[in-house]
Design a protein around this motif. Structure first.
Motif, short mmCIF file in Angstrom:
data_model
loop_
_atom_site.label_atom_id
_atom_site.label_comp_id
_atom_site.label_asym_id
_atom_site.label_seq_id
_atom_site.Cartn_x
_atom_site.Cartn_y
_atom_site.Cartn_z
N ALA A 1 0.84 -1.21 0.00
CA ALA A 1 0.00 0.00 0.00
C ALA A 1 0.87 1.25 0.00
CB ALA A 1 -0.93 -0.01 1.21
N ARG A 2 1.96 1.19 0.78
CA ARG A 2 2.90 2.31 0.79
C ARG A 2 3.57 2.47 -0.56
NH1 ARG A 2 4.23 7.23 2.05
NH2 ARG A 2 6.44 7.56 2.51
N ALA A 3 3.92 1.34 -1.20
CA ALA A 3 4.55 1.40 -2.52
C ALA A 3 3.61 1.99 -3.57
CB ALA A 3 5.00 0.00 -2.94
N ILE A 4 2.33 1.62 -3.51
CA ILE A 4 1.35 2.16 -4.46
C ILE A 4 1.18 3.66 -4.26
CG2 ILE A 4 -1.09 2.13 -5.11
CD1 ILE A 4 -1.06 -0.87 -4.59
N GLN A 5 1.15 4.06 -2.98
CA GLN A 5 1.03 5.49 -2.70
C GLN A 5 2.21 6.27 -3.27
OE1 GLN A 5 -1.42 7.25 -1.19
NE2 GLN A 5 -0.24 9.12 -1.55
N LEU A 6 3.40 5.72 -3.13
CA LEU A 6 4.58 6.39 -3.68
C LEU A 6 4.56 6.40 -5.20
CD1 LEU A 6 7.47 5.19 -1.33
CD2 LEU A 6 6.47 7.47 -1.48
N LEU A 7 4.06 5.34 -5.83
CA LEU A 7 3.96 5.29 -7.28
C LEU A 7 3.00 6.36 -7.80
CD1 LEU A 7 3.94 1.46 -8.09
CD2 LEU A 7 5.66 3.14 -8.79
N VAL A 8 1.88 6.52 -7.11
CA VAL A 8 0.92 7.55 -7.52
C VAL A 8 1.51 8.94 -7.35
CG1 VAL A 8 -1.33 8.57 -7.01
CG2 VAL A 8 -1.08 6.09 -7.05
N ASP A 9 2.20 9.16 -6.22
CA ASP A 9 2.85 10.46 -6.00
C ASP A 9 3.92 10.72 -7.06
OD1 ASP A 9 1.25 10.78 -3.82
OD2 ASP A 9 2.78 10.16 -2.35
N LEU A 10 4.68 9.68 -7.40
CA LEU A 10 5.73 9.83 -8.40
C LEU A 10 5.13 10.13 -9.77
CD1 LEU A 10 8.78 9.71 -8.80
CD2 LEU A 10 8.55 7.28 -9.29
N ALA A 11 4.02 9.48 -10.11
CA ALA A 11 3.35 9.76 -11.38
C ALA A 11 2.85 11.20 -11.43
CB ALA A 11 2.20 8.78 -11.60
N SER A 12 2.31 11.68 -10.32
CA SER A 12 1.83 13.06 -10.26
C SER A 12 2.99 14.05 -10.42
CB SER A 12 1.11 13.30 -8.94
OG SER A 12 0.71 14.65 -8.81
N LEU A 13 4.10 13.77 -9.74
CA LEU A 13 5.25 14.67 -9.82
C LEU A 13 5.86 14.68 -11.22
CD1 LEU A 13 7.01 13.82 -6.42
CD2 LEU A 13 5.86 15.95 -7.01
N GLN A 14 5.98 13.53 -11.84
CA GLN A 14 6.58 13.49 -13.17
C GLN A 14 5.68 14.13 -14.22
OE1 GLN A 14 7.67 9.35 -13.82
NE2 GLN A 14 9.71 9.69 -12.97
N THR A 15 4.36 13.95 -14.08
CA THR A 15 3.44 14.63 -15.00
C THR A 15 3.55 16.15 -14.86
OG1 THR A 15 1.93 12.76 -14.82
CG2 THR A 15 1.05 14.78 -15.75
N SER A 16 3.60 16.62 -13.62
CA SER A 16 3.77 18.07 -13.39
C SER A 16 5.12 18.54 -13.89
CB SER A 16 3.62 18.38 -11.90
OG SER A 16 2.35 18.00 -11.42
N PHE A 17 6.14 17.72 -13.74
CA PHE A 17 7.50 18.05 -14.19
C PHE A 17 7.52 18.26 -15.71
CE2 PHE A 17 11.69 16.80 -15.73
CZ PHE A 17 12.52 17.57 -14.94
N ILE A 18 6.91 17.34 -16.45
CA ILE A 18 6.89 17.45 -17.92
C ILE A 18 6.06 18.67 -18.36
CG2 ILE A 18 6.13 16.31 -20.04
CD1 ILE A 18 6.73 13.65 -18.66
N THR A 19 4.91 18.87 -17.70
CA THR A 19 4.06 20.02 -18.06
C THR A 19 4.79 21.34 -17.81
OG1 THR A 19 2.10 18.72 -17.45
CG2 THR A 19 1.83 21.10 -17.67
N LEU A 20 5.42 21.45 -16.65
CA LEU A 20 6.15 22.69 -16.33
C LEU A 20 7.33 22.90 -17.27
CD1 LEU A 20 6.27 22.82 -12.43
CD2 LEU A 20 5.09 24.37 -13.96
N ASP A 21 7.99 21.82 -17.66
CA ASP A 21 9.12 21.95 -18.57
C ASP A 21 8.70 22.57 -19.90
OD1 ASP A 21 11.81 21.58 -19.40
OD2 ASP A 21 11.21 19.82 -20.52
N GLU A 22 7.58 22.12 -20.45
CA GLU A 22 7.08 22.67 -21.71
C GLU A 22 6.65 24.13 -21.55
OE1 GLU A 22 7.12 21.31 -24.68
OE2 GLU A 22 8.10 19.51 -23.89
N VAL A 23 5.94 24.43 -20.46
CA VAL A 23 5.45 25.80 -20.25
C VAL A 23 6.60 26.76 -20.01
CG1 VAL A 23 4.04 27.27 -18.76
CG2 VAL A 23 3.22 25.00 -19.39
N ILE A 24 7.64 26.32 -19.29
CA ILE A 24 8.80 27.18 -19.03
C ILE A 24 9.52 27.50 -20.33
CG2 ILE A 24 11.10 27.19 -17.99
CD1 ILE A 24 9.88 25.80 -15.56
N LYS A 25 9.65 26.51 -21.21
CA LYS A 25 10.30 26.76 -22.50
C LYS A 25 9.52 27.79 -23.31
CE LYS A 25 12.46 22.20 -22.99
NZ LYS A 25 12.46 20.93 -23.76
N ILE A 26 8.19 27.64 -23.36
CA ILE A 26 7.37 28.60 -24.11
C ILE A 26 7.47 29.99 -23.50
CG2 ILE A 26 5.00 29.16 -24.76
CD1 ILE A 26 4.43 26.16 -24.87
#
Length: 248
Positions: free
Chosen positions: A139-164
């Protein structure tokens, strides 16, 4: 300064006013975009740090979960078939929220448990403690996977917006604002040149009028010397006269 470095406008007071307004708007937009870029980069670095920490923690959690699985299998035997028979739907689900950072919408994933645990009675015969530890670890591992997916999605989105945003900031700073400033300098120089030409023209007209008046005075003096009465001559239609203003 070539014509490519400025906007093609006719130099006038109205064009100067318009260019000043455009320059002010461009500078304001550059300032706002610069602040937005700084805010996004600050959030970007914070997310990057969280991703590194989460991945480091994820390794430890997955290692602990693997050891828990081995312990549970050692004490309870192979329980894969029993688990698969009782699974009818996903117990842990993911919901998506939105986070706004300087006008940029970032997805935030959160995990939650839907319904009660169907395996809460598992391990009553033997290995209950190991199975409870196993469920807690995964359960702890799944929670960390979900958090990691959220962080990486935000990371990619911010990277594109910062470039623009950075491209827009650079375009305003190195292309738009210098071109408007060069246009303003061109308009001001042309207006100054037009004022100097007008002043020179008026000065020439005044000198010409003085010469004409001096020639007329010389002619009158010559006619007086010859005994000709110049005071009773008719009005000169070409002479400059001042008409009084009429009030109605």
């Amino acid at each position: 300064m070539s014509a490519k470095d400025r906007i093609a406008v006719f130099p006038s007071r109205m064009a100067q006013t318009i260019m000043k307004a455009r320059l002010k708007g461009a500078q304001k937009g550059h300032s706002l975009l610069k602040k937005k870029s700084d805010a996004l980069q600050m959030r970007f670095r914070m997310i990057l740090k969280k991703i590194v920490d989460t991945k480091s923690l994820m390794g430890d959690v997955m290692k602990e979960a693997s050891f828990s699985l081995a312990e549970a299998k050692f004490t309870s035997g192979d329980f894969n078939a029993i688990v698969l028979q009782n699974v009818t739907k996903a117990q842990i689900k993911v919901k998506c929220k939105k986070d706004n950072v300087a006008g940029v919408t970032l997805p935030v994933f959160e995990s939650y448990q839907d319904g009660s645990d169907v395996h809460e009675l598992a391990g009553l015969a033997r290995g209950g403690q190991q199975l409870a530890k196993l469920k807690k670890s995964y359960a702890r591992a799944i929670q960390l996977l979900v958090d990691l997916a959220s962080l990486q999605t935000s990371f990619i989105t911010l990277d594109e917006v910062i470039k623009i945003t950075n491209r827009r900031v650079n375009a305003l700073e190195h292309v738009v604002i210098p071109k408007i400033e060069n246009t303003l300098m061109y308009i001001i120089s042309e207006l100054d040149e037009m004022e100097r030409e007008e002043f020179f023209r008026l000065k020439k007209i005044q000198e010409k009028k003085k010469k004409i008046k001096a020639a007329e005075e010389q002619l009158k003096q010559t006619r007086r010397a010859m005994g000709i009465d110049v005071d009773n001559d008719g009005p000169n239609l070409f002479a400059e006269q001042h008409d009084e203003d009429l009030l109605f």
